[in-house]
Motif scaffolding. Sequence first.
Motif, short mmCIF file in Angstrom:
data_model
loop_
_atom_site.label_atom_id
_atom_site.label_comp_id
_atom_site.label_asym_id
_atom_site.label_seq_id
_atom_site.Cartn_x
_atom_site.Cartn_y
_atom_site.Cartn_z
N SER A 18 -2.90 59.48 -12.61
CA SER A 18 -3.26 60.86 -12.93
C SER A 18 -2.90 61.81 -11.79
N LYS A 19 -2.72 63.05 -12.17
CA LYS A 19 -2.44 64.10 -11.19
C LYS A 19 -3.62 64.27 -10.25
N ASP A 20 -4.83 64.09 -10.77
CA ASP A 20 -6.02 64.25 -9.93
C ASP A 20 -6.07 63.19 -8.82
N GLU A 21 -5.66 61.96 -9.14
CA GLU A 21 -5.60 60.91 -8.11
C GLU A 21 -4.64 61.31 -6.99
N ILE A 22 -3.49 61.83 -7.37
CA ILE A 22 -2.49 62.22 -6.37
C ILE A 22 -2.98 63.42 -5.58
N GLU A 23 -3.62 64.37 -6.24
CA GLU A 23 -4.16 65.54 -5.53
C GLU A 23 -5.17 65.09 -4.48
N THR A 24 -6.01 64.11 -4.81
CA THR A 24 -6.98 63.60 -3.84
C THR A 24 -6.28 63.03 -2.62
N ILE A 25 -5.22 62.27 -2.83
CA ILE A 25 -4.46 61.71 -1.70
C ILE A 25 -3.87 62.83 -0.85
N SER A 42 -4.85 63.85 3.01
CA SER A 42 -3.80 63.82 4.02
C SER A 42 -3.81 65.04 4.92
N THR A 43 -4.42 66.13 4.47
CA THR A 43 -4.48 67.33 5.32
C THR A 43 -5.45 67.13 6.49
N GLN A 44 -6.27 66.08 6.42
CA GLN A 44 -7.26 65.82 7.48
C GLN A 44 -6.67 65.07 8.67
N ILE A 45 -5.47 64.52 8.50
CA ILE A 45 -4.80 63.85 9.62
C ILE A 45 -3.74 64.81 10.15
N PRO A 46 -3.29 64.62 11.38
CA PRO A 46 -2.36 65.61 11.96
C PRO A 46 -1.11 65.87 11.13
N TYR A 47 -0.49 64.86 10.61
CA TYR A 47 0.74 65.01 9.82
C TYR A 47 0.75 63.93 8.74
N ASP A 48 1.41 64.23 7.62
CA ASP A 48 1.66 63.20 6.63
C ASP A 48 2.96 63.50 5.92
N ASP A 49 3.57 62.47 5.41
CA ASP A 49 4.85 62.52 4.72
C ASP A 49 4.65 61.73 3.43
N ILE A 50 4.54 62.43 2.31
CA ILE A 50 4.18 61.82 1.03
C ILE A 50 5.41 61.81 0.12
N TRP A 51 5.70 60.63 -0.44
CA TRP A 51 6.82 60.46 -1.36
C TRP A 51 6.28 60.12 -2.73
N LEU A 52 6.75 60.82 -3.75
CA LEU A 52 6.31 60.61 -5.12
C LEU A 52 7.52 60.25 -5.99
N SER A 53 7.38 59.19 -6.76
CA SER A 53 8.44 58.80 -7.69
C SER A 53 7.82 58.15 -8.91
N THR A 86 5.85 67.03 2.94
CA THR A 86 5.46 66.84 4.34
C THR A 86 4.37 67.86 4.62
N LEU A 87 3.33 67.39 5.30
CA LEU A 87 2.15 68.21 5.53
C LEU A 87 1.83 68.35 7.01
N ASN A 88 1.36 69.52 7.37
CA ASN A 88 0.72 69.77 8.64
C ASN A 88 -0.47 70.66 8.31
N GLY A 89 -1.62 70.03 8.12
CA GLY A 89 -2.80 70.77 7.67
C GLY A 89 -2.54 71.34 6.28
N ALA A 90 -2.73 72.66 6.13
CA ALA A 90 -2.54 73.31 4.83
C ALA A 90 -1.12 73.85 4.65
N ASP A 91 -0.22 73.53 5.56
CA ASP A 91 1.18 73.92 5.45
C ASP A 91 1.98 72.76 4.88
N ALA A 92 2.94 73.07 4.03
CA ALA A 92 3.75 72.03 3.40
C ALA A 92 5.22 72.44 3.34
N CYS A 93 6.07 71.44 3.36
CA CYS A 93 7.49 71.61 3.10
C CYS A 93 7.87 70.53 2.10
#
Length: 123
Positions: free
Chosen positions: A16-23, A27-38, A49-56
């Motif tokens: 579900s989209k909700d499961e992914i949104e939770t992840i 991930s915003t609680q750690i310094p950086y994260d790099d999430i791949w979805l397929s 890619t995340l840095n807090g509430a900023d994303a690319c």
Amino acid sequence: MLMHVVSNQGEFDCRSKDEIETIIRQSTQIPYDDIWLSGEYEYPCLTITLNGADACLHYFLNGDGDFWQSVGTCERVVSFVSGNGAPDFTPENAVITLDQAIQCMRLFFDTLQRPDCIAWRSM
């Protein structure tokens, strides 16, 4: 639909989209994260890619170099960490908000196509 999610926190198969949104939000609680979805196959895929509430975001259509980067309106340079673990400074015009990234994930989940809710540049 089953979506495969890989992040710095592990690998997950989400139904579900909700499961992914939770992840993503966790991930915003750690310094950086790099999430791949397929989906069922490696491509197409969406990376967040995340840095807090900023994303690319990057959308990869295939493994042949057909990909796009998000276009945002952030007015500062933000660093992100992906792949090799070294900080990478992303131009401010590629940074979008966390809420925009989640909206993109939701559209990608439904269609596996490049989300049309933000602007993109071909890379």
